[in-house]
Scaffold this motif. Sequence first.
Motif, PDB file in Angstrom:
ATOM      1  N   VAL A  55       0.942  -1.192   0.006  1.00 53.43           N
ATOM      2  CA  VAL A  55      -0.048  -0.138   0.063  1.00 53.43           C
ATOM      3  C   VAL A  55       1.007   1.078  -0.107  1.00 53.43           C
ATOM      4  N   PRO A  56       1.874   1.395   0.645  1.00 54.97           N
ATOM      5  CA  PRO A  56       2.650   2.613   0.811  1.00 54.97           C
ATOM      6  C   PRO A  56       3.384   2.905  -0.564  1.00 54.97           C
ATOM      7  N   MET A  57       3.951   1.755  -0.965  1.00 55.28           N
ATOM      8  CA  MET A  57       4.700   2.082  -2.193  1.00 55.28           C
ATOM      9  C   MET A  57       3.723   2.209  -3.496  1.00 55.28           C
ATOM     10  N   VAL A  58       2.473   1.731  -3.565  1.00 48.75           N
ATOM     11  CA  VAL A  58       1.521   1.965  -4.628  1.00 48.75           C
ATOM     12  C   VAL A  58       0.766   3.225  -4.407  1.00 48.75           C
ATOM     13  N   LEU A  59       0.984   3.799  -3.438  1.00 49.55           N
ATOM     14  CA  LEU A  59       0.069   5.114  -3.072  1.00 49.55           C
ATOM     15  C   LEU A  59       0.276   6.227  -3.880  1.00 49.55           C
ATOM     16  N   PRO A  60       1.605   6.325  -4.159  1.00 52.65           N
ATOM     17  CA  PRO A  60       1.798   7.599  -5.226  1.00 52.65           C
ATOM     18  C   PRO A  60       1.380   7.319  -6.561  1.00 52.65           C
ATOM     19  N   PHE A  61       1.207   5.992  -6.969  1.00 48.41           N
ATOM     20  CA  PHE A  61       0.831   5.703  -8.487  1.00 48.41           C
ATOM     21  C   PHE A  61      -0.907   5.607  -8.280  1.00 48.41           C
ATOM     22  N   LEU A  62      -1.373   5.328  -6.769  1.00 46.51           N
ATOM     23  CA  LEU A  62      -2.992   5.555  -6.876  1.00 46.51           C
ATOM     24  C   LEU A  62      -3.334   6.788  -6.816  1.00 46.51           C
ATOM     25  N   MET A  63      -2.695   7.781  -6.239  1.00 48.65           N
ATOM     26  CA  MET A  63      -2.873   9.046  -6.269  1.00 48.65           C
ATOM     27  C   MET A  63      -2.837   9.657  -7.431  1.00 48.65           C
ATOM     28  N   LEU A  64      -1.868   9.392  -8.207  1.00 51.55           N
ATOM     29  CA  LEU A  64      -1.799   9.763  -9.676  1.00 51.55           C
ATOM     30  C   LEU A  64      -3.093   9.459 -10.348  1.00 51.55           C
TER      31      LEU A  64
END
Length: 315
Positions: free
Chosen positions: A230-239
Amino acid sequence: MSEKTVNRVARATPVRIARKIRGFSDRAIAWIFVGPTIFLLLAINIFPLIWTVNLSFTDFKANRINRAVEYVGTRNYERILNDPDVWLSMQATAHFLFWTIFFQVLIGFTLAWLINKKFKGNDLWTTIIVLPMMLSPAVVGNFWTFLYQPQIGLFNYVVAFLTGRDPSSFEMLGSVDLAPWSIVIVDTWMWTPFVMLICLAGMRSIPDYIYEAAEIDRASKLRQFFTITVPMVLPFLMLAVLFRGIENFKMFDLVVQLTGGGPGSTTELASIHLKREAFEKWRTGYSSAIAIVLFVTVFGLASIYVKALNKVKER
């Protein structure tokens, strides 16, 4: 380009032009190539924006071009703040925006997590899932309009099978309560694959050695999910949320195909209200002010969101 071709072009260049080119710096040559593109972007984007800002302070009507244009100052913006129709359209837009992003993030992230497991038939299912995203909004709108038909539409029969209700007892596109959810369902069906692909790219960018180190430390799968995935995918998800938020804020074509803003003004999003003011009521100056308000709203919210995204990336 081969050396022979370069030499041939050099010999064919007139001596006077060749001397001028030799005197140019690399930056000047770069501007020669980039300049026309920048000029075209300014002509297409900046000039219409400035012209729209100018019209927003007038009472201009596009269907009466021979009429004298009067500058009204900020009167159009004051009308927007006191216009209940504008606030209703913004409320409908907020409802559509929130629920589409919520479902697309939830379902898209889940699908990405499942596909990342690399099971048998992984590539086939990925291709099938992304098919809706490849279709035109006009095609999707007509397709789902047929599915939503209460007498012959497949959607009503599926709901009837799951709930036991009569298929003709409700109408998705004609009901004041159900029409907003009908466009949420279609947009979620169409654009969830986009969120899934971005989340999948984020998951596959996580190095395997991080999970291996977590397993050595005897971290459970659930802990690995919440502390690594979750923390490492969060920037992609926010994008993905940023892209979908901007697109859905200016949603127009899909809603027009499905409901046309109805029944009544239940699904009249801000973009549809803007179109009606500009091309049905011909209040060009007033509609220009609405366009500027929408632009400032999207730009401001996106700027704040990008700053939050950058802070997440820096962690």
